[in-house]
Design a protein around this motif. Sequence first.
Motif, PDB file in Angstrom:
ATOM      1  N   THR A   1       0.828  -1.212   0.000  1.00 19.45           N
ATOM      2  CA  THR A   1       0.000   0.000   0.000  1.00 19.45           C
ATOM      3  C   THR A   1       0.860   1.260   0.000  1.00 19.45           C
ATOM      4  OG1 THR A   1      -1.578  -1.228   1.317  1.00 19.45           O
ATOM      5  CG2 THR A   1      -1.898   1.145   1.237  1.00 19.45           C
ATOM      6  N   LEU A   2       1.879   1.265   0.847  1.00 20.82           N
ATOM      7  CA  LEU A   2       2.710   2.466   0.956  1.00 20.82           C
ATOM      8  C   LEU A   2       3.493   2.714  -0.334  1.00 20.82           C
ATOM      9  CD1 LEU A   2       3.703   4.787   2.712  1.00 20.82           C
ATOM     10  CD2 LEU A   2       5.313   3.227   3.819  1.00 20.82           C
ATOM     11  N   THR A   3       4.001   1.642  -0.936  1.00 23.80           N
ATOM     12  CA  THR A   3       4.738   1.817  -2.199  1.00 23.80           C
ATOM     13  C   THR A   3       3.816   2.418  -3.263  1.00 23.80           C
ATOM     14  OG1 THR A   3       6.132  -0.080  -1.659  1.00 23.80           O
ATOM     15  CG2 THR A   3       6.126   0.643  -3.953  1.00 23.80           C
ATOM     16  N   GLY A   4       2.593   1.909  -3.356  1.00 24.17           N
ATOM     17  CA  GLY A   4       1.647   2.426  -4.345  1.00 24.17           C
ATOM     18  C   GLY A   4       1.308   3.888  -4.092  1.00 24.17           C
ATOM     19  N   ALA A   5       1.080   4.214  -2.824  1.00 20.53           N
ATOM     20  CA  ALA A   5       0.684   5.595  -2.497  1.00 20.53           C
ATOM     21  C   ALA A   5       1.838   6.566  -2.745  1.00 20.53           C
ATOM     22  CB  ALA A   5       0.244   5.664  -1.036  1.00 20.53           C
TER      23      ALA A   5
ATOM     24  N   GLU B   1       4.316   7.009   6.531  1.00 22.16           N
ATOM     25  CA  GLU B   1       2.999   7.483   6.079  1.00 22.16           C
ATOM     26  C   GLU B   1       3.192   8.205   4.758  1.00 22.16           C
ATOM     27  OE1 GLU B   1       0.205   9.361   8.296  1.00 22.16           O
ATOM     28  OE2 GLU B   1       0.082   7.692   9.712  1.00 22.16           O
ATOM     29  N   ALA B   2       2.388   7.815   3.767  1.00 18.23           N
ATOM     30  CA  ALA B   2       2.574   8.395   2.435  1.00 18.23           C
ATOM     31  C   ALA B   2       2.457   9.915   2.472  1.00 18.23           C
ATOM     32  CB  ALA B   2       1.563   7.800   1.459  1.00 18.23           C
ATOM     33  N   SER B   3       1.485  10.435   3.226  1.00 22.24           N
ATOM     34  CA  SER B   3       1.259  11.888   3.177  1.00 22.24           C
ATOM     35  C   SER B   3       2.455  12.654   3.729  1.00 22.24           C
ATOM     36  CB  SER B   3      -0.019  12.260   3.925  1.00 22.24           C
ATOM     37  OG  SER B   3       0.085  11.837   5.265  1.00 22.24           O
TER      38      SER B   3
END
Length: 258
Positions: free
Chosen positions: A28-32, A246-248
């Motif tokens: 998920t984090l890689t995609g975001a 965290e992506a953000s």
Amino acid sequence: MNLMSTHKRVPLIAGNWKMNGDTAMAQTLTGAVDEGISSLSAEVVLIPPHPYLRVVKEAIDDRQSRLGLGAQDLSVHEKGAHTGEVSGAMLMDLGCRYVLVGHSERRADHHETNEVVAAKFVAAQRAGLTPIVCLGETLAEREAGQTDAVVLGQLDAVIAAAGIESFAQAVIAYEPVWAIGTGQTATPEQAQSVHASIRARIRDNSDTIGGQVRVIYGGSVKPDNAPEILSCEDIDGGLIGGASLEASSFLGICQAAL
Ligand code: PEP
């Protein structure tokens, strides 16, 4: 002092996940992160724990992403009877481009000396990886006025083992130990001063390599303090721990890299 950057080195933002995450988080984090970097000019690298390197690499490849992959550590040995160790060749096989060496948590928790760190730097390059060598002083050393002596001593050990030409294919990370994971970041003036000393040491050996080598800063970088730190003349990006989970927040820092 004018700390603003006029340099042309491509900024590097590397996210060191340390011992955090699981398969789902890695995907998920890689995609975001990939979705958020398309319009940015900085080079962005993810550094997950060893068990998730393949997961992150598959996510990168599936998305045809320009994200880079790095590992958190490697063995000084090439192969053989070294239980639990991971070689540079294995990391290359998994698609890594970078590897951290000498992170302060490994220097402290695993008693890695300057000589061991230098040997890992050499092992990384022998395997075809670009080492990101971490340097930094403790709070006691800073308060004793030893910052430059400690940091340049750590750097000199690598120069002695690997030679100055090796820095054409390496990244240096200045990470004051007292700023890592503490929420207490170095001021832009403190960071720029040490970065300038590091670059001057490289320049003393090779003016060309000193002008080219990327020296990135790590230690409680967050989206709100990143613009000031990353705009300093000799700061070419960031090594990000907590805020890379965290992506953000990670993307907020990537956006600050000019
Ligand atoms: C790091 O571990 O390299 C680091 C800089 O961590 P943090 O950003 O959490 O201080």
